[in-house]
Design a protein around this motif. Structure first.
Motif, PDB file in Angstrom:
ATOM      1  N   LEU A 171       0.876  -1.144   0.033  1.00 30.67           N
ATOM      2  CA  LEU A 171      -0.062   0.028   0.030  1.00 30.67           C
ATOM      3  C   LEU A 171       0.838   1.418  -0.158  1.00 30.67           C
ATOM      4  O   LEU A 171       1.817   1.146   0.961  1.00 30.67           O
ATOM      5  N   MET A 172       0.856   2.181  -0.965  1.00 33.06           N
ATOM      6  CA  MET A 172       1.558   3.350  -1.134  1.00 33.06           C
ATOM      7  C   MET A 172       0.627   4.437  -1.056  1.00 33.06           C
ATOM      8  O   MET A 172      -0.194   4.769  -2.083  1.00 33.06           O
ATOM      9  N   ASP A 173       1.118   5.637  -0.569  1.00 32.39           N
ATOM     10  CA  ASP A 173      -0.030   6.612  -0.290  1.00 32.39           C
ATOM     11  C   ASP A 173       1.124   7.850  -0.977  1.00 32.39           C
ATOM     12  O   ASP A 173       2.179   8.358  -0.325  1.00 32.39           O
ATOM     13  N   GLU A 174       0.992   8.270  -2.251  1.00 32.18           N
ATOM     14  CA  GLU A 174       1.541   9.535  -2.946  1.00 32.18           C
ATOM     15  C   GLU A 174       3.011   9.044  -2.760  1.00 32.18           C
ATOM     16  O   GLU A 174       3.732  10.070  -2.209  1.00 32.18           O
ATOM     17  N   PRO A 175       3.640   8.071  -3.237  1.00 29.70           N
ATOM     18  CA  PRO A 175       4.940   7.633  -2.790  1.00 29.70           C
ATOM     19  C   PRO A 175       6.011   8.689  -3.587  1.00 29.70           C
ATOM     20  O   PRO A 175       7.407   8.482  -3.034  1.00 29.70           O
ATOM     21  N   PHE A 176       5.725   9.207  -4.623  1.00 28.68           N
ATOM     22  CA  PHE A 176       6.845   9.991  -5.396  1.00 28.68           C
ATOM     23  C   PHE A 176       6.375  11.522  -5.202  1.00 28.68           C
ATOM     24  O   PHE A 176       6.703  12.304  -6.096  1.00 28.68           O
ATOM     25  N   SER A 177       5.520  12.079  -4.576  1.00 32.46           N
ATOM     26  CA  SER A 177       5.189  13.441  -4.355  1.00 32.46           C
ATOM     27  C   SER A 177       6.219  14.311  -4.167  1.00 32.46           C
ATOM     28  O   SER A 177       5.904  15.526  -4.538  1.00 32.46           O
ATOM     29  N   ALA A 178       7.361  14.000  -3.563  1.00 27.75           N
ATOM     30  CA  ALA A 178       8.111  15.180  -3.083  1.00 27.75           C
ATOM     31  C   ALA A 178       9.576  15.157  -3.943  1.00 27.75           C
ATOM     32  O   ALA A 178      10.441  15.723  -3.758  1.00 27.75           O
ATOM     33  N   LEU A 179       9.270  14.246  -5.190  1.00 28.76           N
ATOM     34  CA  LEU A 179      10.431  14.565  -6.047  1.00 28.76           C
ATOM     35  C   LEU A 179      10.386  15.130  -7.223  1.00 28.76           C
ATOM     36  O   LEU A 179       9.258  15.513  -7.503  1.00 28.76           O
ATOM     37  N   ASP A 180      11.501  15.479  -7.730  1.00 24.10           N
ATOM     38  CA  ASP A 180      11.733  16.457  -8.908  1.00 24.10           C
ATOM     39  C   ASP A 180      11.290  15.309 -10.164  1.00 24.10           C
ATOM     40  O   ASP A 180      10.905  14.307 -10.106  1.00 24.10           O
ATOM     41  N   VAL A 200      -0.395  -4.403  -5.677  1.00 24.12           N
ATOM     42  CA  VAL A 200      -0.268  -3.039  -5.103  1.00 24.12           C
ATOM     43  C   VAL A 200      -1.520  -2.248  -5.110  1.00 24.12           C
ATOM     44  O   VAL A 200      -2.331  -2.206  -6.159  1.00 24.12           O
ATOM     45  N   LEU A 201      -1.724  -1.206  -4.208  1.00 24.42           N
ATOM     46  CA  LEU A 201      -2.635  -0.291  -4.157  1.00 24.42           C
ATOM     47  C   LEU A 201      -1.848   1.158  -3.860  1.00 24.42           C
ATOM     48  O   LEU A 201      -1.401   1.139  -2.994  1.00 24.42           O
ATOM     49  N   MET A 202      -1.858   1.852  -4.896  1.00 25.81           N
ATOM     50  CA  MET A 202      -1.223   3.252  -4.845  1.00 25.81           C
ATOM     51  C   MET A 202      -2.106   4.250  -5.036  1.00 25.81           C
ATOM     52  O   MET A 202      -2.850   4.416  -6.157  1.00 25.81           O
ATOM     53  N   VAL A 203      -2.008   5.388  -4.240  1.00 25.38           N
ATOM     54  CA  VAL A 203      -2.609   6.664  -4.047  1.00 25.38           C
ATOM     55  C   VAL A 203      -1.835   7.533  -4.664  1.00 25.38           C
ATOM     56  O   VAL A 203      -0.793   7.675  -4.506  1.00 25.38           O
ATOM     57  N   THR A 204      -2.441   8.303  -5.840  1.00 29.27           N
ATOM     58  CA  THR A 204      -1.803   9.418  -6.403  1.00 29.27           C
ATOM     59  C   THR A 204      -2.717  10.381  -6.946  1.00 29.27           C
ATOM     60  O   THR A 204      -3.798  10.336  -7.168  1.00 29.27           O
ATOM     61  N   HIS A 205      -2.077  11.600  -7.120  1.00 27.87           N
ATOM     62  CA  HIS A 205      -2.927  12.778  -7.874  1.00 27.87           C
ATOM     63  C   HIS A 205      -2.239  12.953  -9.156  1.00 27.87           C
ATOM     64  O   HIS A 205      -2.893  13.913  -9.717  1.00 27.87           O
ATOM     65  N   ASP A 206      -1.509  12.280  -9.505  1.00 29.97           N
ATOM     66  CA  ASP A 206      -1.012  12.301 -11.006  1.00 29.97           C
ATOM     67  C   ASP A 206      -1.349  11.369 -11.872  1.00 29.97           C
ATOM     68  O   ASP A 206      -1.271  10.102 -11.950  1.00 29.97           O
TER      69      ASP A 206
END
Length: 259
Positions: A171-180, A200-206
């Motif tokens: 389970l991943m909650d916006e795992p890449f949000s802080a990256l360039d 896998v369940l991943m939350v993302t805004h992208d």
């Protein structure tokens, strides 16, 4: 070949993380007097990555926490694994915050699961952690403390820690949000390759991120929130960011989000 995969930080899925289908049904949860979701249903197909999108505050993180056993839903909520066994102990969870322990080194934070289980990591585990840290761009930083890292670097340590867990449900909650942008693209590929075969369940805004690495995409909207029908991108993740088919699907995904 196996040795090469181990050195690169990726490896075949071990038997104890065999594909695991998971189903959430009739989910209901009230927070602060507001019903976040009621009679919500979501199916996670075995060995595939499901991405969950939707506006902020709709309940995506809360649903993730319900699956992780960190939030208590109301009856008649049911969270069931396909094999009928409890999910406890079979979940790797990556929160929005990196949650690194400041007194531990980067390497020890990546191996935190071993410490919490009171198990000293063997040479193979240490080698794999070092390889994963290299894959997320932190080679040579193994002995550093979190205070010396940027926010994006800390998030990369948290990703390596999650990948080290070798659990069937991730389970991943916006795992890449802080990256360039460029690091984000590279780590999307790392995650897609390393998590292959897991559920896998991943939350993302992208939307484009979801289309690159997700097998099934759902949009969560409304109050109480509901989960819309799945959108399934063609091909195998990680997909090319300039794939015309992906860009066409991005327009459809944005339409669903806007609706």
């Amino acid at each position: 070949m196996t040795d090469v995969l181990l050195r690169s930080g990726a490896r075949p899925v071990p038997p104890h993380v065999a594909a695991l289908p998971v189903a959430v049904s009739s989910a209901r949860l009230t927070y602060g007097g507001t019903v976040l979701f009621s009679d919500l249903t979501l199916t996670l197909e075995a060995g595939r990555t499901t991405c969950l999108l939707g506006p902020s505050g709709v309940g995506k993180t809360t649903l993730l926490r319900v699956l992780a056993g960190l939030a208590e839903p109301e009856p008649p909520t049911r969270v069931e694994a396909g094999d009928g066994r409890p999910l406890a102990g079979r979940i790797a969870y990556m929160a929005q915050q990196d949650l690194l322990l400041p007194w531990l080194s980067v390497l020890d934070n990546a191996l935190l699961g071993d410490r919490l289980r009171r198990r000293k990591p063997d040479a193979d585990r240490v080698e794999r952690a070092v390889a994963l840290l290299a894959r997320v761009g932190l080679a040579g930083r193994e002995r550093d403390r979190p205070a010396s890292l940027s926010g994006g670097q800390r998030q990369r340590v948290a990703l390596a820690r999650t990948l080290m867990e070798d659990k069937p449900l991730v389970l991943m909650d916006e795992p890449f949000s802080a990256l360039d942008a460029l690091t984000r693209l590279r780590l999307q590929e790392t995650a897609a390759e390393t998590l292959a075969g897991r559920t896998v369940l991943m939350v993302t805004h992208d939307p484009l991120e979801a289309l690159r690495i997700g097998d099934r995409l759902h949009v969560m909207t409304g109050r109480p929130a509901t989960v819309g029908p799945a959108l399934e991108p063609p091909g195998t993740a990680p997909r090319r960011v300039d794939d015309p088919a992906l860009l066409a699907l991005q327009a459809e995904l944005l339409r669903r989000l806007a609706a």
